[in-house]
Design an enzyme around this catalytic site. Structure first.
Site, PDB file in Angstrom:
ATOM      1  N   ARG A  21     -14.480   0.095  -5.397  1.00  0.00           N
ATOM      2  CA  ARG A  21     -15.151   0.798  -4.306  1.00  0.00           C
ATOM      3  C   ARG A  21     -16.183   1.803  -4.815  1.00  0.00           C
ATOM      4  NH1 ARG A  21     -12.470   0.762   0.972  1.00  0.00           N
ATOM      5  NH2 ARG A  21     -12.562  -1.480   1.246  1.00  0.00           N
TER       6      ARG A  21
ATOM      7  N   LYS B 293       6.662   5.083  11.111  1.00  0.00           N
ATOM      8  CA  LYS B 293       6.834   4.241   9.938  1.00  0.00           C
ATOM      9  C   LYS B 293       8.320   4.067   9.652  1.00  0.00           C
ATOM     10  CE  LYS B 293       3.745   3.713   6.095  1.00  0.00           C
ATOM     11  NZ  LYS B 293       2.600   4.137   5.331  1.00  0.00           N
TER      12      LYS B 293
ATOM     13  N   GLU C 103     -12.265   6.580  -2.261  1.00  0.00           N
ATOM     14  CA  GLU C 103     -12.520   6.477  -3.704  1.00  0.00           C
ATOM     15  C   GLU C 103     -13.935   6.908  -4.055  1.00  0.00           C
ATOM     16  OE1 GLU C 103     -11.022   4.115  -1.897  1.00  0.00           O
ATOM     17  OE2 GLU C 103      -9.018   3.935  -2.764  1.00  0.00           O
TER      18      GLU C 103
HETATM   19  C1  LIG Z   1      -9.531   1.091  -0.755  1.00  0.00           C
HETATM   20  C2  LIG Z   1      -8.040   1.210  -0.793  1.00  0.00           C
HETATM   21  N1  LIG Z   1      -7.473   2.296  -1.380  1.00  0.00           N
HETATM   22  C3  LIG Z   1      -6.135   2.425  -1.416  1.00  0.00           C
HETATM   23  C4  LIG Z   1      -5.321   1.464  -0.884  1.00  0.00           C
HETATM   24  C5  LIG Z   1      -3.807   1.569  -1.032  1.00  0.00           C
HETATM   25  N2  LIG Z   1      -3.132   1.647   0.273  1.00  0.00           N
HETATM   26  C6  LIG Z   1      -2.497   0.601   0.801  1.00  0.00           C
HETATM   27  S1  LIG Z   1      -1.797   0.939   2.257  1.00  0.00           S
HETATM   28  C7  LIG Z   1      -2.313   2.536   2.200  1.00  0.00           C
HETATM   29  C8  LIG Z   1      -1.968   3.480   3.304  1.00  0.00           C
HETATM   30  C9  LIG Z   1      -2.543   3.031   4.594  1.00  0.00           C
HETATM   31  O1  LIG Z   1      -2.194   3.895   5.610  1.00  0.00           O
HETATM   32  P1  LIG Z   1      -2.421   3.452   7.104  1.00  0.00           P
HETATM   33  O2  LIG Z   1      -3.746   2.782   7.234  1.00  0.00           O
HETATM   34  O3  LIG Z   1      -2.187   4.634   7.965  1.00  0.00           O
HETATM   35  O4  LIG Z   1      -1.339   2.336   7.362  1.00  0.00           O
HETATM   36  P2  LIG Z   1       0.269   2.516   7.417  1.00  0.00           P
HETATM   37  O5  LIG Z   1       0.790   1.970   6.145  1.00  0.00           O
HETATM   38  O6  LIG Z   1       0.573   3.951   7.596  1.00  0.00           O
HETATM   39  O7  LIG Z   1       0.684   1.701   8.577  1.00  0.00           O
HETATM   40  C10 LIG Z   1      -3.016   2.786   1.025  1.00  0.00           C
HETATM   41  C11 LIG Z   1      -3.574   4.083   0.639  1.00  0.00           C
HETATM   42  C12 LIG Z   1      -5.952   0.345  -0.300  1.00  0.00           C
HETATM   43  N3  LIG Z   1      -5.255  -0.662   0.203  1.00  0.00           N
HETATM   44  N4  LIG Z   1      -7.295   0.249  -0.263  1.00  0.00           N
END
Ligand SMILES: Cc1ncc(C[n+]2csc(CCOP(=O)(O)OP(=O)(O)O)c2C)c(N)n1
Length: 624
Positions: A394, A281, A366
């Protein structure tokens, strides 16, 4: 001429050699840093996905092949190489490109996304549809290790392994959700990424061979063959193989030769394969790679030193919530703070830091979080959950079936409730009132400012039933915070202004906008409006509302939630029969779909800023 300027569509990537791809990747990183430093956005995830995106678009023939981005916050490079380079500077701005995939924006965007873990279900459904119709194209779902912690993604894996349709899952593993990723699956991915399963198997084979009393070339050849077999056939213990999905990896997500080779190889399978791609990242911009969480959803910043610009004066609502919960925990260790992968966003990192034993990050889960909290509550603890309004969606069944029917005393902070700027339609917090108003036995509050928020957290902590507090993503008002939080009388509203011409019932921070409108109405229009800070949407202060409405005969509800089934409905239901002689006006979000804009712009668009409230109330009073 910059190489990037020659890329009009993904086809142009196919004529680039490896050194040119490297150069292009560098140019895109610079562009991303520039754009996000001005507009804000998901910097670290996007920097981490540049090489992977270029490799994907070079290997697959989108839009015929379908590339599906989970969550979609990492799609900026995808947008740049699919004909939107010239507009990338408008991303997240009113009238500009959305920061997430959008089917209306481009035929290359397969899904509208923003919430996590949906890509695999869609990929699976699309694959069945393709195969039943005898079509032939590739389907690639790109999912992060964080999104993989979401239950719906795991349900999809379970089904994909059963139906065995041809599709490719690219697991973009950077060990991070927004914060460091959590849980057993994350640990398993680390184990796979380290190559340890393979090394362990190699050791076992060597031991076995040593135990056989033979030596020489035949044995050496046998050992080599076994090793090759192992590499190609299996990574022992891979969860995915157990589920019926071919596992390939780990692959360096920042090395084009490997990426291109393995993506090409993945095309050949006629059953589901998962490519485990390891990325970093924030790759290429040090402040972001050093602190990927802060640059996950970044505010504008200074490129030279990485410092964020325009930080708010007072604490945000999230911070006040976090500090208030921390205070509860400090006084009574039965309180525990829960988040679904948003420790910082919800402000609950304040508890994580000081009382780690009283803090749980359950991953992007969630639904699970509410059941887990239910169990804690049954066991005598007092769970406090921080969740964004949009992600509460959710867990609506858990709220109804598991929490409200048993009246479990959960305290839920609904962050980013109401109109949300920057992220677009998927992140609007405008449905929580409508969803929760139907749920029996719960308390629903909204503070007019951050001081009232701390009193509401305290009030909710004293209740014996589920309590929800909704608050927006906007700067705190900067009001002084009382040294000690106090209990607010349950179900009692606060009268902010008296007036006999019209009654304004305002939810949350719209109360002070209503007050501002009322002052202008009195000053400029000769209209005296009473203004009530509702405080409790459930239970509503019915006696006060009916009393005041009996005088004004005109009632205006003001909320930044969807008009259908929202606070206006709660108020209408409080009036007995049709014969009250009152007239009603619902100021709310009436739009079916909201455009991309900032929160102040959206409030103005929906007529929910002070000027809009004043204008509509004046028309309401003057209409014959
Ligand atoms: C249902 C839901 N809960 C929380 C989020 C908030 N959220 C956005 S990006 C993220 C992290 C995602 O991590 P990853 O899939 O590993 O992608 P990265 O950003 O590390 O590339 C979160 C928790 C979301 N988008 N959807």
């Amino acid at each position: 001429m910059a190489l990037l300027e020659t890329i009009r569509s993904p086809e142009d990537l196919r004529r680039l050699g490896l050194p040119e791809l490297e150069r292009l990747s560098q140019e895109i990183r610079e562009l991303l840093v520039q754009v996000v430093s001005r507009n804000g956005g998901h910097l670290s995830s996007n920097l981490g996905a540049v090489d992977l995106t270029l490799a994907l678009h070079r290997t697959f023939a989108a839009p015929r092949d379908k590339i599906i981005w989970d969550i979609g916050h990492q799609c900026y490079t995808h947008k740049i190489v699919t004909g939107r380079r010239e507009r990338i500077g408008t991303i997240r701005q009113k009238g500009g490109l959305l920061g997430f995939p959008d089917r209306e924006e481009s035929e290359y965007d397969v899904l509208n996304t923003g919430h996590a873990s949906t890509s695999l279900g869609f990929a699976s459904g699309l694959a069945i549809a393709r195969d039943r119709q005898g079509q032939d194209f590739h389907i690639v779902a790109v999912i992060g290790d964080g999104a993989l912690t979401g239950g719906v993604a795991l349900e999809a894996l379970n089904h994909i392994g059963q139906v065995k349709q041809r599709l490719i899952i690219v697991l973009n593993d950077n060990k991070m959700s927004i914060a460091p990723n959590v849980g057993g699956i994350s640990r398993h991915l680390n184990y796979l990424a380290s190559g340890r399963p393979y090394i362990r198997m190699k050791e076992v084979i060597q031991k076995v061979l040593k135990a056989i009393p033979l030596a020489g070339k035949p044995l050496f050849d046998l050992a080599r063959k076994l090793e090759v077999l192992m590499r190609t056939m299996m990574v022992p213990g891979s969860l995915f193989e157990e589920l019926g999905i071919k596992y390939i990896g780990p692959i360096n997500g920042h090395g084009f030769p490997d990426l291109l080779k393995e993506l090409e190889a993945a095309k050949k399978y006629d059953y589901p394969v998962l490519l485990h791609v390891v990325t970093r990242k924030g790759e290429g911009y040090e402040p972001a790679s050093d602190d990927p969480s802060s640059y996950h959803s970044s505010a504008p910043f200074n490129i030279e030193n990485g410092k964020f610009l325009g930080r708010e004066k007072g604490p945000s609502y999230s911070q006040v919530f976090g500090r208030s919960v921390r205070r509860l925990v400090e006084a009574d260790r039965r309180f525990v703070a829960l988040t679904a992968a948003m420790p910082e966003g919800t402000g609950l990192d304040a508890v994580q830091r000081d009382f780690p034993a009283n803090f749980f990050d359950v991953g992007i889960a969630e639904q699970y979080m509410f059941d887990f909290a239910g169990g804690l509550a049954l066991g005598g603890f007092r769970p406090v959950l921080g969740v964004y309004s949009t992600f509460l969606q959710r867990a609506v069944d858990q709220v109804i079936h598991d929490v409200s029917l048993m009246r479990l005393p959960l305290l839920v902070g609904l962050d980013r409730a109401g109109l949300v700027g920057g992220d677009g339609p998927t992140h609007q917090g405008i449905y929580d009132i409508a969803l929760l108003q139907a749920v029996p036995g719960i308390v629903l509050m909204a503070p007019k400012d951050e001081n009232e928020l701390q009193h509401m957290v305290f009030t909710a902590s004293r209740l014996d039933r589920p309590a929800f507090i909704r608050y927006p993503k906007e700067p705190g008002r900067g009001v002084p915070l009382d040294a000690e939080p106090r209990e607010l009388p349950l179900g009692r509203a606060e009268v902010l202004r008296r007036g006999n011409d019209v009654l304004l019932l305002a939810v949350g921070t719209l109360a002070w906008r209503a007050l501002e409108a009322a002052e202008a109405l009195a000053r400029e229009d000769g209209i005296e409006a009473a203004v009530v800070n509702v405080r409790f949407l459930k239970p509503l202060d019915r006696a006060l509302v009916l009393d005041m409405a009996a005088v004004t005969r005109k009632v205006v509800t003001i909320e930044d939630g969807t008009a259908r089934g929202g606070f206006s409905d709660i108020v209408r239901q409080a009036f007995p029969g049709a014969g009250t002689g009152c007239e009603f006006l619902a100021l709310a979000v009436h739009e079916e779909s909201l455009p991309l804009a900032s929160r102040p712009e959206l409030l103005a668009l929906c007529g929910l800023d002070a000027a809009g409230i004043r204008r509509q109330v004046r028309e309401f009073i003057r209409k014959k």
